[in-house]
Design a protein around this motif. Structure first.
Motif, PDB file in Angstrom:
ATOM      1  N   GLU A   4       0.819  -1.208   0.000  1.00 44.86           N
ATOM      2  CA  GLU A   4       0.000   0.000   0.000  1.00 44.86           C
ATOM      3  C   GLU A   4       0.856   1.262   0.000  1.00 44.86           C
ATOM      4  O   GLU A   4       0.420   2.302  -0.488  1.00 44.86           O
ATOM      5  CB  GLU A   4      -0.945  -0.016   1.191  1.00 44.86           C
ATOM      6  CG  GLU A   4      -2.000  -1.109   1.075  1.00 44.86           C
ATOM      7  CD  GLU A   4      -3.012  -1.075   2.189  1.00 44.86           C
ATOM      8  OE1 GLU A   4      -3.242   0.007   2.759  1.00 44.86           O
ATOM      9  OE2 GLU A   4      -3.584  -2.135   2.474  1.00 44.86           O
ATOM     10  N   THR A   5       2.054   1.183   0.546  1.00 45.60           N
ATOM     11  CA  THR A   5       2.980   2.323   0.568  1.00 45.60           C
ATOM     12  C   THR A   5       4.378   1.827   0.219  1.00 45.60           C
ATOM     13  O   THR A   5       4.663   0.630   0.321  1.00 45.60           O
ATOM     14  CB  THR A   5       3.028   2.985   1.969  1.00 45.60           C
ATOM     15  OG1 THR A   5       3.617   2.054   2.892  1.00 45.60           O
ATOM     16  CG2 THR A   5       1.648   3.397   2.448  1.00 45.60           C
ATOM     17  N   VAL A   6       5.249   2.754  -0.166  1.00 45.53           N
ATOM     18  CA  VAL A   6       6.629   2.352  -0.469  1.00 45.53           C
ATOM     19  C   VAL A   6       7.358   1.879   0.785  1.00 45.53           C
ATOM     20  O   VAL A   6       8.317   1.118   0.683  1.00 45.53           O
ATOM     21  CB  VAL A   6       7.433   3.474  -1.176  1.00 45.53           C
ATOM     22  CG1 VAL A   6       6.880   3.739  -2.557  1.00 45.53           C
ATOM     23  CG2 VAL A   6       7.493   4.725  -0.350  1.00 45.53           C
ATOM     24  N   GLU A   7       6.896   2.289   1.946  1.00 40.57           N
ATOM     25  CA  GLU A   7       7.519   1.843   3.188  1.00 40.57           C
ATOM     26  C   GLU A   7       7.348   0.344   3.396  1.00 40.57           C
ATOM     27  O   GLU A   7       8.088  -0.274   4.155  1.00 40.57           O
ATOM     28  CB  GLU A   7       6.959   2.607   4.403  1.00 40.57           C
ATOM     29  CG  GLU A   7       7.421   4.044   4.492  1.00 40.57           C
ATOM     30  CD  GLU A   7       6.690   4.991   3.537  1.00 40.57           C
ATOM     31  OE1 GLU A   7       5.578   4.653   3.074  1.00 40.57           O
ATOM     32  OE2 GLU A   7       7.255   6.050   3.235  1.00 40.57           O
ATOM     33  N   GLN A   8       6.402  -0.260   2.698  1.00 32.86           N
ATOM     34  CA  GLN A   8       6.134  -1.688   2.839  1.00 32.86           C
ATOM     35  C   GLN A   8       6.980  -2.552   1.909  1.00 32.86           C
ATOM     36  O   GLN A   8       7.050  -3.758   2.105  1.00 32.86           O
ATOM     37  CB  GLN A   8       4.655  -1.980   2.606  1.00 32.86           C
ATOM     38  CG  GLN A   8       3.756  -1.403   3.684  1.00 32.86           C
ATOM     39  CD  GLN A   8       2.298  -1.642   3.378  1.00 32.86           C
ATOM     40  OE1 GLN A   8       1.867  -1.652   2.228  1.00 32.86           O
ATOM     41  NE2 GLN A   8       1.516  -1.831   4.432  1.00 32.86           N
ATOM     42  N   ILE A   9       7.600  -1.958   0.884  1.00 30.30           N
ATOM     43  CA  ILE A   9       8.442  -2.775   0.012  1.00 30.30           C
ATOM     44  C   ILE A   9       9.684  -3.199   0.795  1.00 30.30           C
ATOM     45  O   ILE A   9      10.064  -2.539   1.764  1.00 30.30           O
ATOM     46  CB  ILE A   9       8.792  -2.061  -1.320  1.00 30.30           C
ATOM     47  CG1 ILE A   9       9.628  -0.815  -1.101  1.00 30.30           C
ATOM     48  CG2 ILE A   9       7.539  -1.746  -2.122  1.00 30.30           C
ATOM     49  CD1 ILE A   9      10.042  -0.127  -2.395  1.00 30.30           C
TER      50      ILE A   9
END
Length: 81
Positions: A4-9
């Motif tokens: 859902e966000t780049v922080e999750q990649i």
């Protein structure tokens, strides 16, 4: 599994990619996942999407691919009657 966000990649991906590339990675991964690809296949699609616009430097980090200069010259007298 969609990001859902780049922080999750994954951290190893985020550390190597600039912000714009992280957004491309996330969008490509999510799209491939929605199309039914498994996590490994979706990750491959995401990396292939990065390679279109970015190149990996000697330090392992990715930077925007340099624009190719073209030297287009007009051919003949196109459009003349």
């Amino acid at each position: 599994m969609a990001y859902e966000t780049v922080e999750q990649i994954p951290n190893d991906v985020r550390e190597k990619l600039p912000e714009g590339a992280q957004n491309i990675f996330r969008a490509a991964f999510n799209s491939a996942s929605e199309d039914g690809l498994n996590e490994q296949e979706a990750t491959q699609v995401a990396w292939n999407s990065i390679r279109v616009s970015y190149v990996q430097g000697e330090d392992g980090k990715w930077q925007p691919r340099p624009e190719e200069k073209t030297d287009h010259k007009p051919i003949g007298n196109m459009g003349a009657a």
